[in-house]
Motif scaffolding. Structure first.
Motif, short mmCIF file in Angstrom:
data_model
loop_
_atom_site.label_atom_id
_atom_site.label_comp_id
_atom_site.label_asym_id
_atom_site.label_seq_id
_atom_site.Cartn_x
_atom_site.Cartn_y
_atom_site.Cartn_z
N CYS A 96 29.60 -9.02 26.82
CA CYS A 96 29.80 -10.39 26.36
C CYS A 96 28.45 -11.05 26.10
CB CYS A 96 30.56 -11.22 27.41
SG CYS A 96 32.27 -10.71 27.68
N CYS A 97 28.34 -11.69 24.94
CA CYS A 97 27.16 -12.50 24.64
C CYS A 97 27.55 -13.96 24.88
CB CYS A 97 26.71 -12.30 23.20
SG CYS A 97 25.21 -13.22 22.78
N ASN A 98 26.89 -14.59 25.83
CA ASN A 98 27.28 -15.93 26.28
C ASN A 98 26.29 -16.98 25.77
OD1 ASN A 98 29.27 -14.55 27.89
ND2 ASN A 98 27.62 -14.09 29.35
N LEU A 99 26.79 -17.87 24.92
CA LEU A 99 25.96 -18.89 24.30
C LEU A 99 26.19 -20.24 24.96
CD1 LEU A 99 26.86 -17.93 20.61
CD2 LEU A 99 24.80 -17.23 21.84
N GLN A 100 25.16 -20.75 25.64
CA GLN A 100 25.24 -22.10 26.20
C GLN A 100 24.74 -23.06 25.13
OE1 GLN A 100 23.61 -22.50 30.21
NE2 GLN A 100 23.90 -20.30 30.57
N ILE A 101 25.67 -23.76 24.49
CA ILE A 101 25.35 -24.57 23.32
C ILE A 101 24.64 -25.86 23.74
CG2 ILE A 101 26.30 -25.69 21.28
CD1 ILE A 101 26.57 -22.60 21.38
N ASP A 102 23.58 -26.18 23.02
CA ASP A 102 22.83 -27.43 23.24
C ASP A 102 23.67 -28.60 22.74
OD1 ASP A 102 21.12 -29.55 23.35
OD2 ASP A 102 19.53 -28.63 22.14
N PRO A 103 24.16 -29.48 23.63
CA PRO A 103 25.06 -30.56 23.21
C PRO A 103 24.39 -31.58 22.29
CG PRO A 103 24.39 -30.86 25.50
CD PRO A 103 23.90 -29.51 25.08
N GLU A 104 23.07 -31.60 22.24
CA GLU A 104 22.39 -32.52 21.34
C GLU A 104 22.34 -31.99 19.91
OE1 GLU A 104 18.59 -33.59 22.85
OE2 GLU A 104 19.37 -34.49 24.70
N GLN A 105 22.63 -30.70 19.76
CA GLN A 105 22.62 -30.11 18.42
C GLN A 105 24.01 -29.80 17.89
OE1 GLN A 105 19.45 -27.28 17.27
NE2 GLN A 105 19.12 -27.03 19.48
N ALA A 106 24.89 -29.36 18.79
CA ALA A 106 26.19 -28.89 18.31
C ALA A 106 27.27 -29.09 19.35
CB ALA A 106 26.11 -27.42 17.91
N ASP A 107 28.47 -29.28 18.85
CA ASP A 107 29.67 -29.33 19.69
C ASP A 107 30.12 -27.89 19.89
OD1 ASP A 107 32.51 -29.39 20.41
OD2 ASP A 107 32.42 -31.54 19.96
N TYR A 108 30.27 -27.47 21.15
CA TYR A 108 30.62 -26.07 21.43
C TYR A 108 31.93 -25.66 20.75
CZ TYR A 108 33.93 -27.79 24.96
OH TYR A 108 34.97 -28.43 25.59
N ARG A 109 32.84 -26.61 20.58
CA ARG A 109 34.12 -26.29 19.93
C ARG A 109 33.90 -26.02 18.43
NH1 ARG A 109 37.01 -31.69 21.52
NH2 ARG A 109 34.95 -32.34 20.77
N TYR A 110 32.96 -26.73 17.84
CA TYR A 110 32.61 -26.48 16.44
C TYR A 110 32.04 -25.08 16.29
CZ TYR A 110 29.90 -26.79 12.09
OH TYR A 110 29.34 -26.54 10.85
N VAL A 111 31.15 -24.70 17.21
CA VAL A 111 30.55 -23.37 17.16
C VAL A 111 31.63 -22.30 17.33
CG1 VAL A 111 28.86 -21.82 18.22
CG2 VAL A 111 28.39 -24.29 18.07
N PHE A 112 32.54 -22.54 18.25
CA PHE A 112 33.66 -21.60 18.46
C PHE A 112 34.43 -21.38 17.15
CE2 PHE A 112 38.29 -21.47 19.03
CZ PHE A 112 38.44 -20.24 19.67
#
Length: 409
Positions: free
Chosen positions: A307-323
């Motif tokens: 598994c590659c686990n990406l902790q998304i920077d909330p100041e740059q992107a919404d994790y749900r958008y990235v998903f």
């Protein structure tokens, strides 16, 4: 049911005789025929493993074949015979039967028995699905890890043997019911398929609209941390069964992870590369059949190394958008994989490009896609519920059809 009642009154008014299977049939146990023997042409062959998942109540064609030389050493099934499984890892699959209705003899191998009889083959094969048979095979089955009902034990099963006119009517009703259920399910499945295509179309449109203030970045650049996990040694019982959720790639399937199928202990965590990740990471599977699929963990957990686990920077992107973006890019991301299983690695995932509009625009995309996803999910639930309801209805009427009043001795 009234037609059957009329036939019973006409042909067997005092009840239906029940007989031991061994009294109405000859049971021939198969032998040999490993999967390596199967070919794409030659003499038709039914492997016992295929009966579990690939065949229904009857068939006129085989999925596999063997060479004439191999066939000469195997048990032969004539048109009208029934092939039934003797062995499985679970009780449900033991005794699953398929009636051979083709025009030529075929063969079968080990873990299967051929039932040679003079009854309506589909009637018997349908009966082998019934609760009446299920109760009897449970009493006759042996084993724990591998469940077996031998040909000798099968011969003891008591089978209702109504006149052929009644058997034919039972078959006609069950065939009709099966056709209606199959047709309804096909329509529901097609509706679900179309809704999913519609959802994917709109999702793709939303992501191809790059008007406005959109910059291109990579998954790694919009993450505060990118990591993979590890697997505690499988030979150490002390490493498993604890209270630490441990995610495997087969559980990554465009979903929100709220629990895991396996847990590990603190000792297992300390003695492996597994590590905690916070909730709301975007998790991309890198190996195996689920490579390039994506999920979001709704709870803190650990993962295996695939598994590659990406902790998304909330100041740059919404994790749900990235998903949603990674889900939309499945085919293109998977195409970057290498080897027979198209495996990815963390570097390829980190370097994968992503359009990054404003956070407001990202949340609008998420809201739209979540709404469309809810429609598809609701329809999927409806289809699943309808499938279960039709299965229960079918089983109810099937068992009623076989609930004959037994002829007194």
């Amino acid at each position: 049911m009234s037609r059957i009642d009329d036939l019973i009154k006409e042909f067997t008014p005092e009840g239906v005789p029940f007989k031991a299977l061994g009294d109405i049939a000859v049971l021939v146990r198969g032998n040999g025929m490993p999967k390596a023997d199967l070919t794409t042409e030659g003499i038709g062959a039914i492997h016992y493993g295929q009966i579990y998942t690939r065949y229904g109540v009857w068939t006129e064609d085989t999925l596999s074949f063997v060479t004439p030389e191999t066939a000469s050493k195997l048990a032969s099934a004539d048109p009208g015979d029934i092939i039934i499984t003797n062995t499985s890892e679970n009780l449900k699959d033991v005794g699953k039967a398929v009636a051979w209705l083709g025009t030529e003899p075929i063969v079968t191998g080990g873990h299967a028995t051929i039932i040679k009889h003079s009854e309506d083959p589909k009637f018997l094969s349908y009966w082998f699905q019934s609760t009446s048979f299920s109760v009897q095979k449970k009493a006759l089955a042996t084993g724990t890890k591998v469940i077996d009902v031998s040909a000798k034990q099968l011969a003891k099963v008591r089978v209702p043997v109504p006149p052929v006119e009644v058997q034919n009517e039972v078959v006609r009703i069950l065939d009709r019911f099966s056709d209606l259920a199959t047709g309804l399910q096909a329509n529901l499945d097609e509706e679900l398929r179309l809704r999913r295509r519609q959802y994917e179309h709109y999702r793709n449109q939303l992501f191809t609209d790059t008007t406005g203030d959109v910059r291109w970045s990579t998954l790694g650049e919009i993450s505060t941390k990118v990591s993979s996990g590890g697997t505690p040694s499988s030979g150490r019982d002390a490493y498993y069964g604890g209270d630490i959720p441990w995610l495997r790639t087969q559980e990554v399937d465009y979903n929100g992870i709220t629990s895991t199928g396996v847990t590990i202990t603190e000792e297992g965590l300390r003695n492996s590369s597994a590590k905690w990740i916070p909730k709301h990471c975007v998790i991309v599977a890198m190996y195996g059949a689920t490579a390039a699929k994506v999920a979001i963990n709704e709870i803190p957990l650990t993962t295996n190394q695939a598994c590659c686990n990406l902790q998304i920077d909330p100041e740059q992107a919404d994790y749900r958008y990235v998903f949603h973006w990674v889900a939309n890019e499945y085919e293109r991301l998977k195409a970057l994989g290498e080897g027979s299983q198209s495996n990815l690695n963390a570097k390829k995932v980190k370097n994968y490009p992503i359009p990054v509009p404003s956070l407001e625009r990202q949340r609008q995309v998420v809201e739209t896609l979540n709404g469309l996803d809810a429609v598809v999910s609701e329809l999927s639930v409806i289809v699943s519920a309808e499938r279960d309801a039709r299965r229960r209805q079918y089983e109810y009427y099937r068992d009623r059809l076989f609930a004959f009043e037994e002829l007194s001795a």
